[in-house]
Design a protein around this motif. Structure first.
Motif, PDB file in Angstrom:
ATOM      1  N   ARG A 274       0.873  -1.180   0.000  1.00  0.00           N
ATOM      2  CA  ARG A 274       0.000   0.000   0.000  1.00  0.00           C
ATOM      3  C   ARG A 274       0.906   1.226   0.000  1.00  0.00           C
ATOM      4  O   ARG A 274       1.858   1.304   0.775  1.00  0.00           O
ATOM      5  CB  ARG A 274      -0.904  -0.015   1.232  1.00  0.00           C
ATOM      6  CG  ARG A 274      -1.889   1.147   1.331  1.00  0.00           C
ATOM      7  CD  ARG A 274      -2.792   0.972   2.535  1.00  0.00           C
ATOM      8  NE  ARG A 274      -3.829  -0.017   2.312  1.00  0.00           N
ATOM      9  CZ  ARG A 274      -5.085   0.271   1.936  1.00  0.00           C
ATOM     10  NH1 ARG A 274      -5.454   1.518   1.762  1.00  0.00           N
ATOM     11  NH2 ARG A 274      -5.965  -0.683   1.747  1.00  0.00           N
ATOM     12  N   GLN A 275       0.606   2.168  -0.868  1.00  0.00           N
ATOM     13  CA  GLN A 275       1.437   3.374  -0.958  1.00  0.00           C
ATOM     14  C   GLN A 275       0.523   4.593  -0.994  1.00  0.00           C
ATOM     15  O   GLN A 275      -0.366   4.679  -1.850  1.00  0.00           O
ATOM     16  CB  GLN A 275       2.283   3.324  -2.238  1.00  0.00           C
ATOM     17  CG  GLN A 275       2.942   4.628  -2.600  1.00  0.00           C
ATOM     18  CD  GLN A 275       4.464   4.539  -2.562  1.00  0.00           C
ATOM     19  OE1 GLN A 275       5.019   3.466  -2.647  1.00  0.00           O
ATOM     20  NE2 GLN A 275       5.114   5.669  -2.420  1.00  0.00           N
ATOM     21  N   HIS A 276       0.759   5.487  -0.056  1.00  0.00           N
ATOM     22  CA  HIS A 276      -0.077   6.688   0.009  1.00  0.00           C
ATOM     23  C   HIS A 276       0.501   7.776  -0.899  1.00  0.00           C
ATOM     24  O   HIS A 276       1.697   8.057  -0.856  1.00  0.00           O
ATOM     25  CB  HIS A 276      -0.156   7.200   1.448  1.00  0.00           C
ATOM     26  CG  HIS A 276      -1.049   8.396   1.579  1.00  0.00           C
ATOM     27  ND1 HIS A 276      -2.420   8.303   1.479  1.00  0.00           N
ATOM     28  CD2 HIS A 276      -0.762   9.707   1.759  1.00  0.00           C
ATOM     29  CE1 HIS A 276      -2.945   9.505   1.604  1.00  0.00           C
ATOM     30  NE2 HIS A 276      -1.964  10.376   1.774  1.00  0.00           N
ATOM     31  N   LEU A 277      -0.370   8.350  -1.724  1.00  0.00           N
ATOM     32  CA  LEU A 277       0.054   9.465  -2.576  1.00  0.00           C
ATOM     33  C   LEU A 277      -0.615  10.744  -2.064  1.00  0.00           C
ATOM     34  O   LEU A 277      -1.489  10.703  -1.203  1.00  0.00           O
ATOM     35  CB  LEU A 277      -0.328   9.195  -4.031  1.00  0.00           C
ATOM     36  CG  LEU A 277       0.200   7.885  -4.629  1.00  0.00           C
ATOM     37  CD1 LEU A 277      -0.195   7.766  -6.089  1.00  0.00           C
ATOM     38  CD2 LEU A 277       1.708   7.799  -4.503  1.00  0.00           C
ATOM     39  N   SER A 278      -0.221  11.850  -2.636  1.00  0.00           N
ATOM     40  CA  SER A 278      -0.654  13.128  -2.072  1.00  0.00           C
ATOM     41  C   SER A 278      -2.016  13.591  -2.585  1.00  0.00           C
ATOM     42  O   SER A 278      -2.518  14.600  -2.141  1.00  0.00           O
ATOM     43  CB  SER A 278       0.390  14.198  -2.363  1.00  0.00           C
ATOM     44  OG  SER A 278       0.531  14.349  -3.751  1.00  0.00           O
TER      45      SER A 278
END
Lengths: 246, 178
Positions: free
Chosen positions: A71-75
């Motif tokens: 899981r990767q959080h983007l802006s």
């Protein structure tokens, strides 16, 4: 004392400079934002979705029970996803570009590559080409309607190169093969374009469609009242096989 | 030193004053956003039904000689093109809140509101739900845009599954803004 007075005047003017009392003009980017808007992408044993501003990958080696892998959080909220050679191409609601992630391992590794189109565009990939035009219903840059399908060579992933453009207004459906672009709008119907020559090979003026899909030697086209099936064994001379009514 | 203190106090005060907006300073003529809730647990249910007419066809997904066509927000039509001159609808997969799908082999992955559902296709003859991940998707309790008015979210009404522009609401009637 004079200096202090000048500073004081400057401070008094600060609210004018910084005031936010004038409302920010609302830019309607999309009429409707929903879960799953960016779609579901499968590549090998990996399934990718966009959960709001998070990229999420699932391992589907056990197909019935996907297991979250990364899981990767983007802006910003993610608007659309598509695959190119084990790269996950991600358009975000920042409107100005597209991030490319290497997902060959199933995890998200930012490649640092940024492609020059974004949420405002409809994109079709085939081989090492990207076909880019305006996305209907979006008005990100009202002053810059494409009126064309731009063709980029993306074989050098880091530096997509604009290879040409095909004039076509208000594209509602678009899909491509190696040398042929099938593109549609309300005015011209379904148009078959030879990509190397940038010429219209044939068209079906009464068959305006808004979804196109290729499977093997068949082209499926959704019109307002029928689902059409074409034989594209000869890609630039499609033969209409059936018109399946709604 | 006292001069600096005076400047800092003045500057801070001005910033604070500037942060205060009155109700009238927002453009209430703009169309506000409204949350779309899903509160009915029975909608988190995939059903395999008899074929039906296409009302609002959308995206197309293919698997061999079969086409799955989106019925917006409602599910997928299963159409056989084994005889491409005479296509035939086989079934309708009812998926409330449907938005997206992908196919791999014998498995179909779909969105059922905010759930990710796995469907075993079994050659499109005896399809069955094989797995479900609840709330694979989430939306914030505010719209994904800034400079907008919106109806405040009420979590007692259910999970937010969409934000839509609401022509029925007036800007002056909504209390939230971003």
């Amino acid at each position: 004392m004079k200096k202090i007075y000048i500073r004081y005047l400057f401070l008094l003017s600060a609210p004018l400079l910084m005031s936010t009392s004038t409302p920010v003009s609302v830019r309607y980017v999309a009429p409707y934002k929903t879960v799953a808007q960016a779609g579901i992408i499968i590549d090998g044993n990996n399934l990718f979705i966009a959960d709001n501003a998070d990229l999420v990958s699932y391992d589907i080696s056990q197909p019935a029970t996907p297991a979250e892998k990364d899981r990767q959080h983007l802006s910003a909220g993610i608007d659309s996803l598509y695959m190119y050679h084990q790269n996950l191409v991600v358009c975000r609601d920042n409107f100005y570009g597209t991030d490319v992630f290497d997902v060959s391992s199933g995890a998200f590794n930012s490649s640092g590559i940024y492609w020059p189109w974004g949420s405002c565009n409809k994109v079709a990939l085939y081989g090492d080409k990207a076909f880019v035009t305006d996305k209907p219903g979006y008005s990100c840059t009202g002053e810059n309607p494409d009126n064309s399908v731009r063709i980029y060579n993306i074989n050098t992933t880091a530096t997509p190169e604009l290879a040409g453009s095909i004039y076509m207004e208000n594209v509602s459906g678009m899909v491509a093969t190696e040398n042929t672009l099938y593109v549609s709008n309300e005015k011209d119907g379904l148009v078959v374009v030879d990509i190397p020559g940038n010429t219209v090979k044939t068209s079906f003026p009464a068959r305006a469609c808004y979804q196109l899909q290729i499977a093997g030697t068949r082209l499926y086209a959704r019109t307002k009242s029928t689902l059409d099936c074409y034989d594209i064994s000869n890609p630039q001379k499609p033969v209409l096989i059936s018109q399946f009514p709604n | 030193m006292p001069t600096r203190l005076l400047f800092c106090t003045l500057f801070g005060g001005l910033l604070l004053l500037n942060a205060c907006r009155s109700e009238n300073e927002w453009d209430t003529s703009s169309t506000p956003y409204e949350p779309v809730y899903n509160a009915d647990p029975s909608t988190k249910h995939v059903r395999f039904l008899a074929p039906r007419s296409t009302l609002n066809g959308g995206n197309l997904y293919t698997s061999g000689d079969y086409v799955l066509e989106e019925e917006k927000d409602a599910g997928l039509h299963v159409i056989s093109y084994q005889d491409p001159a005479h296509p035939k609808k086989l079934a309708f997969i009812s998926i409330p809140g449907f938005r997206a799908a992908a196919i791999k082999g014998d498995y179909l992955y779909v969105s059922n509101y905010d759930d990710l559902v796995t469907i075993r296709l079994n050659s499109f003859t005896t399809m069955q739900e094989a797995g479900r991940i609840s709330q694979a998707w989430h939306l914030d309790d505010y719209p994904p845009f800034t400079g907008v008015l919106f109806e405040c979210a009420d979590t007692t009404k259910g999970t937010i599954v969409a934000w839509k522009l609401s022509e029925d609401l007036s800007g002056t009637s909504v209390k939230c803004r971003r």
